[in-house]
Design an enzyme around this catalytic site. Sequence first.
Site, PDB file in Angstrom:
ATOM      1  N   ASN A 156       0.802  -1.232   0.000  1.00  0.00           N
ATOM      2  CA  ASN A 156       0.000   0.000   0.000  1.00  0.00           C
ATOM      3  C   ASN A 156       0.832   1.279   0.000  1.00  0.00           C
ATOM      4  O   ASN A 156       0.424   2.284  -0.562  1.00  0.00           O
ATOM      5  CB  ASN A 156      -1.036  -0.011   1.131  1.00  0.00           C
ATOM      6  CG  ASN A 156      -0.437  -0.044   2.503  1.00  0.00           C
ATOM      7  OD1 ASN A 156       0.711  -0.450   2.680  1.00  0.00           O
ATOM      8  ND2 ASN A 156      -1.185   0.380   3.493  1.00  0.00           N
ATOM      9  N   GLU A 255       4.584  -3.991  12.406  1.00  0.00           N
ATOM     10  CA  GLU A 255       3.604  -2.924  12.130  1.00  0.00           C
ATOM     11  C   GLU A 255       2.447  -3.599  11.415  1.00  0.00           C
ATOM     12  O   GLU A 255       2.556  -3.948  10.234  1.00  0.00           O
ATOM     13  CB  GLU A 255       4.223  -1.842  11.238  1.00  0.00           C
ATOM     14  CG  GLU A 255       5.374  -1.075  11.879  1.00  0.00           C
ATOM     15  CD  GLU A 255       4.911  -0.057  12.906  1.00  0.00           C
ATOM     16  OE1 GLU A 255       3.695   0.162  13.041  1.00  0.00           O
ATOM     17  OE2 GLU A 255       5.768   0.509  13.595  1.00  0.00           O
ATOM     18  N   CYS A 289      -3.160   1.581   6.659  1.00  0.00           N
ATOM     19  CA  CYS A 289      -3.388   0.979   7.979  1.00  0.00           C
ATOM     20  C   CYS A 289      -3.971   2.019   8.929  1.00  0.00           C
ATOM     21  O   CYS A 289      -4.631   1.677   9.896  1.00  0.00           O
ATOM     22  CB  CYS A 289      -2.083   0.436   8.531  1.00  0.00           C
ATOM     23  SG  CYS A 289      -0.795   1.687   8.527  1.00  0.00           S
ATOM     24  N   GLU A 463       8.190   2.760  14.566  1.00  0.00           N
ATOM     25  CA  GLU A 463       9.019   3.237  13.458  1.00  0.00           C
ATOM     26  C   GLU A 463       8.901   4.756  13.413  1.00  0.00           C
ATOM     27  O   GLU A 463       7.857   5.313  13.737  1.00  0.00           O
ATOM     28  CB  GLU A 463       8.547   2.626  12.138  1.00  0.00           C
ATOM     29  CG  GLU A 463       8.850   1.141  12.063  1.00  0.00           C
ATOM     30  CD  GLU A 463       8.590   0.536  10.684  1.00  0.00           C
ATOM     31  OE1 GLU A 463       7.623   0.946  10.022  1.00  0.00           O
ATOM     32  OE2 GLU A 463       9.368  -0.343  10.288  1.00  0.00           O
TER      33      GLU A 463
HETATM   34  P1  NAD Z   1       0.295  -8.856   3.775  1.00  0.00           P
HETATM   35  O1  NAD Z   1       0.399  -9.251   5.211  1.00  0.00           O
HETATM   36  O2  NAD Z   1      -0.526  -9.694   2.880  1.00  0.00           O
HETATM   37  O3  NAD Z   1       1.749  -8.790   3.120  1.00  0.00           O
HETATM   38  C1  NAD Z   1       2.786  -8.035   3.681  1.00  0.00           C
HETATM   39  C2  NAD Z   1       4.108  -8.606   3.190  1.00  0.00           C
HETATM   40  O4  NAD Z   1       4.250  -9.934   3.675  1.00  0.00           O
HETATM   41  C3  NAD Z   1       4.250  -8.685   1.676  1.00  0.00           C
HETATM   42  O5  NAD Z   1       5.591  -8.426   1.333  1.00  0.00           O
HETATM   43  C4  NAD Z   1       3.890 -10.118   1.400  1.00  0.00           C
HETATM   44  O6  NAD Z   1       4.465 -10.589   0.189  1.00  0.00           O
HETATM   45  C5  NAD Z   1       4.510 -10.802   2.590  1.00  0.00           C
HETATM   46  N1  NAD Z   1       3.926 -12.094   2.908  1.00  0.00           N
HETATM   47  C6  NAD Z   1       2.676 -12.536   2.667  1.00  0.00           C
HETATM   48  N2  NAD Z   1       2.532 -13.774   3.115  1.00  0.00           N
HETATM   49  C7  NAD Z   1       3.712 -14.139   3.660  1.00  0.00           C
HETATM   50  C8  NAD Z   1       4.178 -15.319   4.313  1.00  0.00           C
HETATM   51  N3  NAD Z   1       3.412 -16.383   4.485  1.00  0.00           N
HETATM   52  N4  NAD Z   1       5.444 -15.330   4.767  1.00  0.00           N
HETATM   53  C9  NAD Z   1       6.240 -14.262   4.598  1.00  0.00           C
HETATM   54  N5  NAD Z   1       5.864 -13.132   4.003  1.00  0.00           N
HETATM   55  C10 NAD Z   1       4.604 -13.061   3.537  1.00  0.00           C
HETATM   56  O7  NAD Z   1      -0.172  -7.336   3.783  1.00  0.00           O
HETATM   57  P2  NAD Z   1      -0.507  -6.424   2.534  1.00  0.00           P
HETATM   58  O8  NAD Z   1      -1.802  -6.887   1.969  1.00  0.00           O
HETATM   59  O9  NAD Z   1       0.678  -6.314   1.654  1.00  0.00           O
HETATM   60  O10 NAD Z   1      -0.693  -4.999   3.233  1.00  0.00           O
HETATM   61  C11 NAD Z   1      -1.865  -4.596   3.838  1.00  0.00           C
HETATM   62  C12 NAD Z   1      -1.770  -4.789   5.351  1.00  0.00           C
HETATM   63  O11 NAD Z   1      -0.633  -4.095   5.843  1.00  0.00           O
HETATM   64  C13 NAD Z   1      -2.960  -4.193   6.068  1.00  0.00           C
HETATM   65  O12 NAD Z   1      -3.367  -5.074   7.084  1.00  0.00           O
HETATM   66  C14 NAD Z   1      -2.398  -2.910   6.669  1.00  0.00           C
HETATM   67  O13 NAD Z   1      -3.057  -2.456   7.802  1.00  0.00           O
HETATM   68  C15 NAD Z   1      -1.001  -3.315   6.974  1.00  0.00           C
HETATM   69  N6  NAD Z   1      -0.156  -2.144   7.094  1.00  0.00           N
HETATM   70  C16 NAD Z   1       0.261  -1.784   8.337  1.00  0.00           C
HETATM   71  C17 NAD Z   1       1.038  -0.657   8.494  1.00  0.00           C
HETATM   72  C18 NAD Z   1       1.512  -0.238   9.849  1.00  0.00           C
HETATM   73  O14 NAD Z   1       2.433   0.573   9.909  1.00  0.00           O
HETATM   74  N7  NAD Z   1       0.959  -0.735  10.925  1.00  0.00           N
HETATM   75  C19 NAD Z   1       1.411   0.099   7.374  1.00  0.00           C
HETATM   76  C20 NAD Z   1       0.966  -0.297   6.112  1.00  0.00           C
HETATM   77  C21 NAD Z   1       0.177  -1.441   5.993  1.00  0.00           C
END
Ligand code: NAD
Length: 482
Positions: A156, A255, A289, A463
């Site tokens: 995102n 995060e 997020c 962070e």
């Molecule tokens: P996601 O959890 O699907 O993926 C995040 C990352 O993890 C990606 O690089 C993905 O390829 C990797 N990943 C996925 N499955 C994995 C596995 N089994 N093992 C290792 N790595 C794996 O999240 P997303 O859809 O990319 O992003 C959206 C989410 O991120 C939302 O829940 C959002 O709230 C959160 N987010 C949080 C923050 C924060 O600072 N708290 C900031 C931005 C986004």
Amino acid sequence: MTGRLSDLPTDCYIGGQWRGASDGRRFNVEDPATGELVAAVANGTVEDGLAAVAAADAASAGWAAASPRRRAEVLRRAFELMTERADEIAELMVRENGKALADARGEAAYAAEFFRWYAEEAVRVLGAVGPAPAGDKKILVLHQPVGVAVLVTPWNFPAAMATRKMGPALAAGCAVVLKPASDTPMTALLVARILEEAGVPPGVVNVVPSRRSGPVVSAMLHDPRVRKLSFTGSTEVGRMLLHEAADNVVNASMELGGNAPFVVFDDADLDAAIDGAMVAKMRNGGEACTAANRFYVQRGVAGQFSGRLAERMASLVVGPGLGEGVELGALVNAAAVDGVHELVESAVAAGAAVLTGGSPLEGPGHFYPPTVLGSVPPDAGILRTEIFGPVAPIVEFDDESEAVKLANDTEFGLIAYVYTSDLARGLRVSEALEAGMVGLNRGLVSDPAAPFGGVKQSGIGREGGHDGLLDYLEKKYVAVDW
Ligand code: NAD
């Protein structure tokens, strides 16, 4: 790809070399607004991940020993290069992610700021010294780099989530391996190219794009040379990675997802509350997020607030992110549109009223219109799930204690927003909210100089700010006589 975007890196970056995946495979990155191919990117393997860890390990001691001033200057140069190339970075993010150009420009500037802030922090790694209470020795505390860090980022904010991790890691003296999200890997590769140009030595920054995230990240977390995991993404994946990190007791910063309440009291400045709601809900098209996920509005102003918000949302220009005047771009992929629409349909089935929007727009591309739902029952599923799209559900409440109770009724705790003109109430409610961050009469809180992060199942660690640097440092206590 067109114009200046034709010359972008699409390979893994390992040990200062750009190279394809060890098995030669690639995966397609598609433009969410058109479905067109943006590029085919190297699909990193477990071997590539481990080669990146080996490269980081080999470069680690040299980088940790580089003077803080040198590390600072490399980061400062990276900030300048990112700023010079902000348009290129923004355009790439629009192509990979679908967001509107204005959002992408905002992110490019925000992302660069992490390099500036951590250039300034790199020279401020201070320890402590003092007498032990018994007077028998001195207590000396040193800060040392935690070691090789694996960084995993979401789609995102493809630039900012990468720099928010790489900035403090590099400032602290850590070498890193970044695994970007597979929907948006090219932005991270472009940032790596900029860091290379800024003078980061080979092996200090490595990037392994991959569609095989599970095995690649797992192999890295089980390599004893890896000492740190910093993950940004969903709570679901974060929880799995915490289990994986536990095997080698790897230091983990998480995060994770949010479910932000946006509370409007009847004494609030409604103009400000509507402006704040638009930012808190619609920054990045709702794919944040920090996005306001549930609006709790005191009954006396609920009708007025709902009507005005619906009007503002309905007036947004929706279209391909690079289009003239576009304010809301495409969602990242088809699954995102389906997920958002299912939540809207379930809320309507539970009794919510659609005030604007409410059904997916015709393709090509993955578009969902700005949507406002009124009179949402407080137990509706949409209030428990991260929507990650341009949908604002509104719930009415009667008094302060009810508002706090509703806002805290979630396993998440990333951020909350409060609008009131009574400062005492604002501070009292901010204190009572179970969240790592609060926007008090503000719809935007993110700032590279401030500690960003969540409580409960929204995360561990912070962070940004000085805290962000501390997340990449270990304390060493030396008991000393002199
Ligand atoms: P996601 O959890 O699907 O993926 C995040 C990352 O993890 C990606 O690089 C993905 O390829 C990797 N990943 C996925 N499955 C994995 C596995 N089994 N093992 C290792 N790595 C794996 O999240 P997303 O859809 O990319 O992003 C959206 C989410 O991120 C939302 O829940 C959002 O709230 C959160 N987010 C949080 C923050 C924060 O600072 N708290 C900031 C931005 C986004």
